[in-house]
Design a protein around this motif. Structure first.
Motif, PDB file in Angstrom:
ATOM      1  N   PHE A 113      -1.745 -15.313  21.280  1.00  0.00           N
ATOM      2  CA  PHE A 113      -1.815 -16.312  22.351  1.00  0.00           C
ATOM      3  C   PHE A 113      -1.155 -17.616  21.916  1.00  0.00           C
ATOM      4  O   PHE A 113      -0.425 -18.249  22.697  1.00  0.00           O
ATOM      5  N   VAL A 114      -1.396 -18.023  20.673  1.00  0.00           N
ATOM      6  CA  VAL A 114      -0.785 -19.251  20.148  1.00  0.00           C
ATOM      7  C   VAL A 114       0.739 -19.149  20.182  1.00  0.00           C
ATOM      8  O   VAL A 114       1.438 -20.084  20.597  1.00  0.00           O
ATOM      9  N   ILE A 115       1.275 -18.002  19.752  1.00  0.00           N
ATOM     10  CA  ILE A 115       2.722 -17.818  19.726  1.00  0.00           C
ATOM     11  C   ILE A 115       3.301 -17.772  21.134  1.00  0.00           C
ATOM     12  O   ILE A 115       4.347 -18.377  21.421  1.00  0.00           O
ATOM     13  N   LEU A 116       2.619 -17.072  22.043  1.00  0.00           N
ATOM     14  CA  LEU A 116       3.111 -16.969  23.421  1.00  0.00           C
ATOM     15  C   LEU A 116       3.154 -18.342  24.096  1.00  0.00           C
ATOM     16  O   LEU A 116       4.118 -18.680  24.786  1.00  0.00           O
ATOM     17  N   VAL A 117       2.101 -19.123  23.888  1.00  0.00           N
ATOM     18  CA  VAL A 117       2.071 -20.461  24.476  1.00  0.00           C
ATOM     19  C   VAL A 117       3.176 -21.337  23.879  1.00  0.00           C
ATOM     20  O   VAL A 117       3.810 -22.121  24.597  1.00  0.00           O
ATOM     21  N   ALA A 118       3.409 -21.190  22.574  1.00  0.00           N
ATOM     22  CA  ALA A 118       4.442 -21.992  21.916  1.00  0.00           C
ATOM     23  C   ALA A 118       5.835 -21.673  22.456  1.00  0.00           C
ATOM     24  O   ALA A 118       6.730 -22.528  22.420  1.00  0.00           O
ATOM     25  N   MET A 119       6.031 -20.453  22.955  1.00  0.00           N
ATOM     26  CA  MET A 119       7.352 -20.047  23.435  1.00  0.00           C
ATOM     27  C   MET A 119       7.612 -20.468  24.877  1.00  0.00           C
ATOM     28  O   MET A 119       8.721 -20.316  25.370  1.00  0.00           O
ATOM     29  N   ILE A 120       6.594 -20.984  25.555  1.00  0.00           N
ATOM     30  CA  ILE A 120       6.790 -21.487  26.920  1.00  0.00           C
ATOM     31  C   ILE A 120       7.464 -22.851  26.852  1.00  0.00           C
ATOM     32  O   ILE A 120       6.953 -23.768  26.204  1.00  0.00           O
ATOM     33  N   LEU A 145       1.575 -40.209  25.462  1.00  0.00           N
ATOM     34  CA  LEU A 145       2.798 -39.736  24.830  1.00  0.00           C
ATOM     35  C   LEU A 145       2.520 -38.745  23.709  1.00  0.00           C
ATOM     36  O   LEU A 145       3.282 -37.804  23.491  1.00  0.00           O
ATOM     37  N   VAL A 146       1.411 -38.933  22.993  1.00  0.00           N
ATOM     38  CA  VAL A 146       1.135 -38.146  21.799  1.00  0.00           C
ATOM     39  C   VAL A 146       0.418 -36.836  22.115  1.00  0.00           C
ATOM     40  O   VAL A 146       0.756 -35.772  21.554  1.00  0.00           O
ATOM     41  N   LEU A 147      -0.568 -36.859  22.994  1.00  0.00           N
ATOM     42  CA  LEU A 147      -1.466 -35.717  23.192  1.00  0.00           C
ATOM     43  C   LEU A 147      -0.766 -34.383  23.468  1.00  0.00           C
ATOM     44  O   LEU A 147      -1.133 -33.362  22.861  1.00  0.00           O
ATOM     45  N   PRO A 148       0.234 -34.314  24.361  1.00  0.00           N
ATOM     46  CA  PRO A 148       0.821 -33.000  24.659  1.00  0.00           C
ATOM     47  C   PRO A 148       1.510 -32.334  23.480  1.00  0.00           C
ATOM     48  O   PRO A 148       1.710 -31.118  23.490  1.00  0.00           O
ATOM     49  N   ALA A 149       1.878 -33.088  22.456  1.00  0.00           N
ATOM     50  CA  ALA A 149       2.635 -32.529  21.331  1.00  0.00           C
ATOM     51  C   ALA A 149       1.751 -32.142  20.146  1.00  0.00           C
ATOM     52  O   ALA A 149       2.268 -31.627  19.153  1.00  0.00           O
ATOM     53  N   LEU A 150       0.451 -32.370  20.251  1.00  0.00           N
ATOM     54  CA  LEU A 150      -0.400 -32.169  19.076  1.00  0.00           C
ATOM     55  C   LEU A 150      -0.583 -30.702  18.714  1.00  0.00           C
ATOM     56  O   LEU A 150      -0.442 -30.315  17.552  1.00  0.00           O
ATOM     57  N   ALA A 151      -0.943 -29.874  19.689  1.00  0.00           N
ATOM     58  CA  ALA A 151      -1.182 -28.452  19.415  1.00  0.00           C
ATOM     59  C   ALA A 151       0.146 -27.715  19.430  1.00  0.00           C
ATOM     60  O   ALA A 151       0.534 -27.102  20.424  1.00  0.00           O
ATOM     61  N   ASN A 152       0.862 -27.783  18.320  1.00  0.00           N
ATOM     62  CA  ASN A 152       2.194 -27.183  18.204  1.00  0.00           C
ATOM     63  C   ASN A 152       2.059 -25.781  17.625  1.00  0.00           C
ATOM     64  O   ASN A 152       1.707 -25.597  16.464  1.00  0.00           O
ATOM     65  N   GLY A 153       2.346 -24.775  18.450  1.00  0.00           N
ATOM     66  CA  GLY A 153       2.175 -23.394  18.015  1.00  0.00           C
ATOM     67  C   GLY A 153       3.062 -23.009  16.857  1.00  0.00           C
ATOM     68  O   GLY A 153       2.659 -22.230  15.987  1.00  0.00           O
TER      69      GLY A 153
END
Length: 278
Positions: A113-120, A145-153
């Motif tokens: 799931f982490v990889i699939l989300v990272a590829m979107i 500005l920061v929050l969307p980039a934190l969980a980087n798959g």
């Protein structure tokens, strides 16, 4: 031996041509940025070899660029990228460690799931996400500005793969000695994971450094604009100073290149371990 030397020469020539094809456009941008205003076009129609020679140039464009809003944008870009690295690694490290060392039901599913989300592509969800951020009152803020980039798959993936390459016997012995999972992570795993941490940090940095659509959607004020937005604003309806735009483009391009060159060994080592274990 002759065939081997011929192959080596051919590969060296191919590498040199590839390097020139990458370096030459950047060199042209730099040379053109040293020519005041839009005078660089004098060497472009027709194209002259003088377009690639830094003569009759000065630092006027850079002085004007760094005395205006672009300097504030550059500071904001460093600040946002730094915060993203700090908090992004705080999320990626325990996530990667858990996926690498802990046995639990559904671990493979979570990792997939982490990889699939990272590829979107982020641009695919940026517009609806910006509506949510507006409802939460996070527009025109560093948090927005920061929050969307934190969980980087991809950062989680790199760390997970590197952690899996550390001998399990070493971590088991540390836990037997009473360190526990957190102590093993802090005292054993992280000191051995400098290349992976640098690789993951560079991914987080680049994801923010080149961001344009999200800062544009989040509606930041001039005080919180990032450098790419400040650079785009140099082109107005009535004036376009291409000299300053080229200078800003060179600055934004050279900074990640210098960082990648400085951390080249660790970054390459972190990527070389990503396919060792699945």
């Amino acid at each position: 031996m002759k065939r081997s030397r011929g192959a080596t020469a051919l590969l060296t020539l191919a590498a040199a041509l590839a390097a020139i094809s990458v370096f030459l456009p950047l060199w042209w941008v730099f040379v053109s940025s040293t020519r005041p205003g839009n005078t660089y076009v004098d060497y472009m129609a027709p194209l002259s070899w003088m377009a690639f020679v830094p003569v009759a140039g000065d630092a006027t464009n850079y002085e004007a660029l760094l005395s205006g809003p672009f300097l504030v944008g550059l500071f904001n870009s460093f600040l946002v990228a730094g915060l993203t690295i700090l908090f992004g690694l705080a999320i990626a490290i325990p996530a990667g460690y858990a996926l690498a060392t802990m046995e639990f039901r559904g671990r493979g599913l979570v990792f997939s799931f982490v990889i699939l989300v990272a590829m979107i592509p982020f641009d695919a969800v940026a517009i609806p996400l910006s509506g949510l951020f507006q409802g939460w009152g996070l527009t025109d803020s560093y948090a927005g500005l920061v929050l969307p980039a934190l969980a980087n798959g991809f950062a989680i993936f790199v760390l997970r793969q590197f952690f899996m390459g550390i001998p399990s016997e070493l971590m088991d012995a540390a836990e037997v000695d009473g360190l526990g999972r957190f102590g093993t992570l802090w005292r054993i795993t992280l000191p051995l994971s400098k290349p992976a941490l640098i690789g993951a940090g560079m991914m987080l940095f680049l994801s923010q450094w080149q961001a344009y659509l999200w800062p544009l959607l989040i509606g930041t004020s001039p005080e919180r604009q990032l450098a790419p937005i400040a650079l785009a604003n140099l082109s107005t309806l009535f004036t376009v100073d291409l000299g300053q735009i080229l200078a800003g483009s060179f600055v934004l391009s050279i900074i990640p290149m210098v960082l990648l060159l400085f951390f080249q060994k660790q970054y390459t080592e972190s990527l070389s371990t990503t396919g060792l274990k699945g």
